[in-house]
Design a protein around this motif. Structure first.
Motif, PDB file in Angstrom:
ATOM      1  N   LYS A 597       0.690  -1.082   0.027  1.00 13.27           N
ATOM      2  CA  LYS A 597      -0.123  -0.035  -0.210  1.00 13.27           C
ATOM      3  C   LYS A 597       0.791   1.369   0.033  1.00 13.27           C
ATOM      4  N   LYS A 598       1.940   1.395   0.796  1.00 14.58           N
ATOM      5  CA  LYS A 598       2.661   2.355   0.789  1.00 14.58           C
ATOM      6  C   LYS A 598       3.386   2.557  -0.489  1.00 14.58           C
ATOM      7  N   GLU A 599       4.101   1.697  -1.169  1.00 13.77           N
ATOM      8  CA  GLU A 599       4.525   1.826  -2.670  1.00 13.77           C
ATOM      9  C   GLU A 599       3.535   2.335  -3.305  1.00 13.77           C
ATOM     10  N   LEU A 600       2.107   1.648  -3.313  1.00 13.31           N
ATOM     11  CA  LEU A 600       1.184   2.045  -4.339  1.00 13.31           C
ATOM     12  C   LEU A 600       0.889   3.598  -4.024  1.00 13.31           C
ATOM     13  N   VAL A 601       0.567   4.002  -2.901  1.00 11.45           N
ATOM     14  CA  VAL A 601       0.278   5.492  -2.669  1.00 11.45           C
ATOM     15  C   VAL A 601       1.187   6.364  -3.082  1.00 11.45           C
ATOM     16  N   LYS A 602       2.474   6.075  -3.270  1.00 11.37           N
ATOM     17  CA  LYS A 602       3.526   6.628  -3.754  1.00 11.37           C
ATOM     18  C   LYS A 602       3.295   7.220  -4.837  1.00 11.37           C
ATOM     19  N   HIS A 603       2.838   6.097  -5.821  1.00 13.30           N
ATOM     20  CA  HIS A 603       2.702   6.362  -7.427  1.00 13.30           C
ATOM     21  C   HIS A 603       1.239   7.077  -7.665  1.00 13.30           C
ATOM     22  N   LEU A 604       0.309   6.946  -7.026  1.00  9.08           N
ATOM     23  CA  LEU A 604      -1.131   7.207  -7.303  1.00  9.08           C
ATOM     24  C   LEU A 604      -1.001   8.950  -7.786  1.00  9.08           C
ATOM     25  N   PRO A 605      -0.612   9.847  -7.031  1.00  9.89           N
ATOM     26  CA  PRO A 605      -0.675  11.112  -7.473  1.00  9.89           C
ATOM     27  C   PRO A 605      -0.149  11.181  -8.764  1.00  9.89           C
ATOM     28  N   GLN A 606       1.070  10.691  -9.119  1.00  9.88           N
ATOM     29  CA  GLN A 606       1.717  10.751 -10.575  1.00  9.88           C
ATOM     30  C   GLN A 606       0.542  10.207 -11.551  1.00  9.88           C
ATOM     31  N   VAL A 607       0.080   8.878 -11.126  1.00  9.16           N
ATOM     32  CA  VAL A 607      -1.061   8.486 -12.289  1.00  9.16           C
ATOM     33  C   VAL A 607      -2.042   9.335 -12.435  1.00  9.16           C
ATOM     34  N   ALA A 608      -2.613   9.733 -11.356  1.00 11.66           N
ATOM     35  CA  ALA A 608      -3.777  10.791 -11.384  1.00 11.66           C
ATOM     36  C   ALA A 608      -3.545  11.894 -12.194  1.00 11.66           C
ATOM     37  N   GLN A 609      -2.487  12.505 -12.039  1.00  4.17           N
ATOM     38  CA  GLN A 609      -1.943  13.707 -12.662  1.00  4.17           C
ATOM     39  C   GLN A 609      -1.590  13.464 -14.194  1.00  4.17           C
ATOM     40  N   GLU A 610      -1.072  12.513 -14.279  1.00  2.00           N
ATOM     41  CA  GLU A 610      -0.747  12.058 -15.750  1.00  2.00           C
ATOM     42  C   GLU A 610      -1.857  11.811 -16.625  1.00  2.00           C
ATOM     43  N   GLN A 611      -2.623  10.870 -15.960  1.00  2.00           N
ATOM     44  CA  GLN A 611      -3.877  10.419 -16.840  1.00  2.00           C
ATOM     45  C   GLN A 611      -5.128  11.273 -17.009  1.00  2.00           C
ATOM     46  N   TRP A 612      -5.069  12.208 -16.246  1.00  2.00           N
ATOM     47  CA  TRP A 612      -6.315  13.117 -16.335  1.00  2.00           C
ATOM     48  C   TRP A 612      -6.549  13.907 -17.633  1.00  2.00           C
ATOM     49  N   GLN A 613      -5.645  14.020 -18.352  1.00  2.00           N
ATOM     50  CA  GLN A 613      -5.822  14.713 -19.532  1.00  2.00           C
ATOM     51  C   GLN A 613      -6.029  13.795 -20.734  1.00  2.00           C
ATOM     52  N   PRO A 614      -5.413  12.648 -20.671  1.00  2.00           N
ATOM     53  CA  PRO A 614      -5.692  11.701 -21.703  1.00  2.00           C
ATOM     54  C   PRO A 614      -7.275  11.117 -21.349  1.00  2.00           C
ATOM     55  N   VAL A 615      -7.751  10.872 -20.302  1.00  2.00           N
ATOM     56  CA  VAL A 615      -9.145  10.598 -20.023  1.00  2.00           C
ATOM     57  C   VAL A 615     -10.104  11.932 -20.395  1.00  2.00           C
ATOM     58  N   TYR A 616      -9.695  12.800 -20.035  1.00  2.00           N
ATOM     59  CA  TYR A 616     -10.600  14.198 -20.643  1.00  2.00           C
ATOM     60  C   TYR A 616     -10.817  14.399 -22.078  1.00  2.00           C
ATOM     61  N   ASP A 617      -9.536  13.980 -22.726  1.00  2.00           N
ATOM     62  CA  ASP A 617      -9.355  14.067 -24.117  1.00  2.00           C
ATOM     63  C   ASP A 617     -10.298  12.847 -24.860  1.00  2.00           C
ATOM     64  N   ALA A 618     -10.237  11.732 -24.251  1.00  2.00           N
ATOM     65  CA  ALA A 618     -11.107  10.756 -24.457  1.00  2.00           C
ATOM     66  C   ALA A 618     -12.438  10.870 -24.729  1.00  2.00           C
ATOM     67  N   ILE A 619     -12.923  11.402 -23.622  1.00  3.25           N
ATOM     68  CA  ILE A 619     -14.364  11.828 -23.575  1.00  3.25           C
ATOM     69  C   ILE A 619     -14.722  12.918 -24.435  1.00  3.25           C
ATOM     70  N   LYS A 620     -13.979  13.858 -24.560  1.00  4.72           N
ATOM     71  CA  LYS A 620     -14.053  14.905 -25.567  1.00  4.72           C
ATOM     72  C   LYS A 620     -14.185  14.381 -26.792  1.00  4.72           C
ATOM     73  N   GLU A 621     -13.414  13.364 -27.162  1.00  5.22           N
ATOM     74  CA  GLU A 621     -13.255  13.079 -28.806  1.00  5.22           C
ATOM     75  C   GLU A 621     -14.885  12.252 -29.013  1.00  5.22           C
ATOM     76  N   CYS A 622     -15.243  11.649 -27.802  1.00  2.28           N
ATOM     77  CA  CYS A 622     -16.627  11.152 -28.131  1.00  2.28           C
ATOM     78  C   CYS A 622     -17.593  12.202 -28.570  1.00  2.28           C
ATOM     79  N   PHE A 623     -17.678  13.125 -27.884  1.00  2.00           N
ATOM     80  CA  PHE A 623     -18.789  14.384 -28.242  1.00  2.00           C
ATOM     81  C   PHE A 623     -18.327  15.012 -29.465  1.00  2.00           C
ATOM     82  N   ASP A 624     -16.784  15.299 -29.939  1.00  2.00           N
ATOM     83  CA  ASP A 624     -16.477  15.797 -30.947  1.00  2.00           C
ATOM     84  C   ASP A 624     -16.985  15.119 -32.113  1.00  2.00           C
ATOM     85  N   ILE A 625     -16.781  13.663 -32.221  1.00  2.00           N
ATOM     86  CA  ILE A 625     -17.427  13.124 -33.093  1.00  2.00           C
ATOM     87  C   ILE A 625     -18.821  13.002 -33.532  1.00  2.00           C
ATOM     88  N   TYR A 626     -19.309  12.856 -32.592  1.00  2.00           N
ATOM     89  CA  TYR A 626     -20.927  12.866 -32.344  1.00  2.00           C
ATOM     90  C   TYR A 626     -21.265  14.226 -32.894  1.00  2.00           C
TER      91      TYR A 626
END
Length: 692
Positions: A597-626
């Motif tokens: 858990k200690k090792e996992l928690v150390k990585h979570l902020p990085q994952v949350a930060q780095e993947q926020w934009q790809p997730v945002y872009d993926a959702i946006k892409e769905c609506f853009d295609i529509y």
């Protein structure tokens, strides 16, 4: 009460569907050809009607129906008898059923005039054509080698994407295509490959085994990848005939009845929640006890032998009802909607054209100029709807991306409880052994992959709910804007012709929204999901497959790679520091979870930060295609209406229009299109009545 049918009757019903598909496809194609010919003739007479979009849609729908198949995906853990079941279903022993699942390829089974196998690669190599003997020889390995590869977490054929098996079998010829997947307890990468095809299939056949009821792995997959996703799943409890063999006294009927009752109770407890559709319990229509091996033995001797007593007639009856009454009926209703729409649009164009044939050129110019404000209003409606789509897009993209970030950051809060079901068995003394420690490290990495996959899969359910709500909202707004759009186009017609043109819808209940609004509302679709080179018409806007490709495949893969980068260095040191004592195993397990858990928690902020934009872009892409498709369809409609007037004006300026000849041409055009439309209505209605 389930209607039982034999394979021969099932194939006959599929043949009826295939026949209707061809007939409807031919009529749609003829409508497209008739309209295309009329538009070409219009260039030399009173001008084109601007029916390009209708022609394009008719051609696409005709092509989709001609290529239409019912695609069935077979899922299940290893050693559940998937291949035996499929061989029994198709009536020939062509799929290897004795090969360790570690070597299994995702295999698409479809009709072909000649027997052949094509291997598709993921490394850029050209596809490889093989005969069946070479396929089995080149792409199977013995169990000992398979176990070694599984232990090393290696794939037997890492460069292979999937295989396509073509075979001249009646079931396949009549419009069934089968996707046979690797075992669900194979590697996570293979699982992702299998699950990536789910949304492109009409139904899932989930094969389980009576003597191993609802294993932890099966429950895991049902909970994380099937539950709450609106999928149509048939559960096949294979090997029901083998329950007797597991008894101490196989001839004791009372013991057999008791054992069977217990097994049924376990399956019902675990599967009942997956058999609720629109609030209705359809468990008897979705769960079937089958005996594949006896069924296969019978069918090899006689393709159309009765399978009574194997559970197949009950299953085939339910599958037949589902495919013909639900899926095929849905296809044909969409075809009717498209044909009706083209017929109405053509009649309205003719009704507008007739009063203008004798119109003076200068007077026509004045009238055309007078409707410029209305055309501007049409553009404003497009812009308003476009802006609403973008507003929903931006709002939902942020909501989903923020929910992802919060979800990832909060994983540590419940990790100790959540990870219990995944952590590998730990024998402290084994951990002191280097070789066994390496095995444990491999198992821990696999546990992480499963844990992360499952947690993110659970999160995607909330995403699907958000997206469903968003597109339902946009569907309602499309209806609103469609009504406003019709009001304006009616005004244009009235100002140009001096009178109202009645709606040419074919019934009082038929939706009279413009074609672009019907598409935006999901009343018909020309979407084509892709699977092993074969496309399938979808229902409504196909955002789920877009999201799957942009989030699930790319996003989860990146997250797993990041989090799985946790090594056992810190964890191993912590465990070794415990020393050897009476409580060592229990302490080691607790320490494992704590340090992990200690090792996992150390990585979570990085994952949350780095993947926020790809997730945002993926959702946006769905609506853009529509939005892009909606805007294009509205623009096409506006421009076609303008061209309709401009073409008439141009023809009037260049030549004298023969009014009598044009009226005769219009009359014949209406007769020809209406004839094909009525044929579609008759064929579809007869089919729907027959399966009702």
């Amino acid at each position: 009460m389930i209607d039982k049918i034999e394979i021969e009757n099932f194939i006959q019903d599929l043949a009826k569907v295939a026949k209707v598909r061809v007939e409807v496809a031919e009529s749609l194609g003829k409508i497209a050809q008739i309209l295309e010919t009329a538009e070409f003739a219009g260039k030399e007479t009173s001008g084109e009607f601007g029916l390009d979009r209708e022609i394009e849609d008719m051609k696409a729908s005709s092509k989709n129906l001609r290529e239409g198949v019912f695609r069935l995906m077979v899922l299940g853990d290893m050693k559940r008898g998937k291949s035996t079941f499929l061989n029994a279903l198709i009536g020939e022993n062509i799929l290897p059923s004795d090969v360790n699942p570690c070597t299994a390829l995702l295999t698409v089974l479809r009709y072909g005039v000649e027997k052949k196998v094509t291997i598709y690669f993921n490394d850029g190599k050209n596809p490889e054509d093989l005969d069946f003997k070479s396929f089995k020889g080149n792409y199977t390995i013995d169990p000992a080698e398979a176990k070694k590869l599984e232990k090393e977490k290696k794939q037997a054929f890492p460069d292979v994407d999937y295989a396509v098996v073509e075979y001249p079998l009646p079931l396949l010829e009549k419009g069934v295509e089968i996707v046979d997947t690797p075992g669900l307890n194979d590697t996570e990468a293979r699982n992702e490959l299998s699950l990536g095809y789910i949304n492109s299939c009409h139904a899932i056949l989930f094969v389980m085994r009576a003597t191993q009821p609802c294993t932890l792995g099966e429950r895991r997959y049902l909970e994380n990848y099937i539950k709450g996703r609106g999928l149509s799943v048939f559960f096949l409890i294979n090997g029901s005939d083998q329950v007797r063999e597991s008894l101490i006294d196989p001839d004791d009927l009372e013991e057999l009845a008791e054992a069977s009752a217990k097994i049924r109770k376990v399956f019902h407890a675990n599967l009942a929640e997956y058999c609720i559709v629109d609030g209705q319990d359809i468990y008897p229509e979705r769960v079937f006890e089958i005996s594949s091996l006896p069924a296969l033995r019978r069918r090899i001797k006689d393709s159309f032998v009765s399978l009574e007593g194997t559970g197949f007639p009950e299953f085939m009856g339910a599958l037949n009802t589902f495919l013909t009454k639900e899926r095929a009926a849905q296809e044909f209703r969409q075809a009717q909607t498209l044909a009706s729409q083209a017929n109405s649009r053509m009649k309205e164009a003719i009704a507008r054209r007739k009063p203008l044939l004798d119109e003076d050129v200068n007077e026509l110019k004045v009238k055309i100029n007078s409707v410029e404000p209305e055309f501007k209003k049409l553009t404003e409606i497009r812009d308003q709807f476009q802006e609403e789509i973008r507003t929903v897009r931006d709002k939902k993209a942020k909501i989903v991306a923020d929910s992802f970030r919060s979800y990832i950051l909060n994983l540590g809060d419940t990790f100790e409880t959540d990870f219990l079901r995944y952590q590998p068995d730990l024998n402290f003394m084994d951990f002191l052994n280097k070789e066994k420690r390496e095995t444990f490290e491999t198992e821990l990495k696999k546990a992480f992959e499963q844990y992360i996959n499952d947690k993110l899969s659970a999160w995607t359910i909330t995403v699907e709910n958000e997206m469903d709500a968003a597109f339902l909202q946009l569907s309602r707004r499309a209806a609103h804007y469609g009504a406003s759009y019709n009001t304006v186009t009616d005004k244009i017609t009235e100002k140009i012709t001096g009178k109202k043109v009645k709606s040419f819808g074919n019934s009082a209940t038929e939706d009279d929204s413009p074609a672009w609004a019907k598409w935006a509302m999901g009343l018909f679709s020309l979407a084509r999901g892709n699977i092993a080179g074969m496309a399938m018409a979808g229902v409504g806007f196909d955002w789920k497959n877009i999201l799957l490709n942009l989030v699930t495949v790319a996003g989860i893969g990146t997250i797993i790679a990041t989090i799985s980068g946790i090594t056992l260095g810190p964890i191993g040191l912590a465990l070794l520091g415990l020393g050897v004592g009476a409580m060592q195993a229990d302490q080691a397990r607790k320490k494992l979870v704590q340090v992990t858990k200690k090792e996992l928690v150390k990585h979570l902020p990085q994952v949350a930060q780095e993947q926020w934009q790809p997730v945002y872009d993926a959702i946006k892409e769905c609506f853009d295609i529509y939005e892009g498709e909606v805007s294009e369809r509205i623009d096409d409609d506006i421009q076609s209406r303008k061209r309709e007037l401009d073409n008439l004006l141009k023809q009037k300026e260049e030549r004298e229009i023969n009014r009598g000849a044009e009226l005769a041409r219009f009359q014949q055009l209406e007769i020809d299109v209406s004839s094909e439309y009525k044929n579609i209505e008759t064929v579809c209605d007869n089919f729907l009545k027959a399966v009702a």
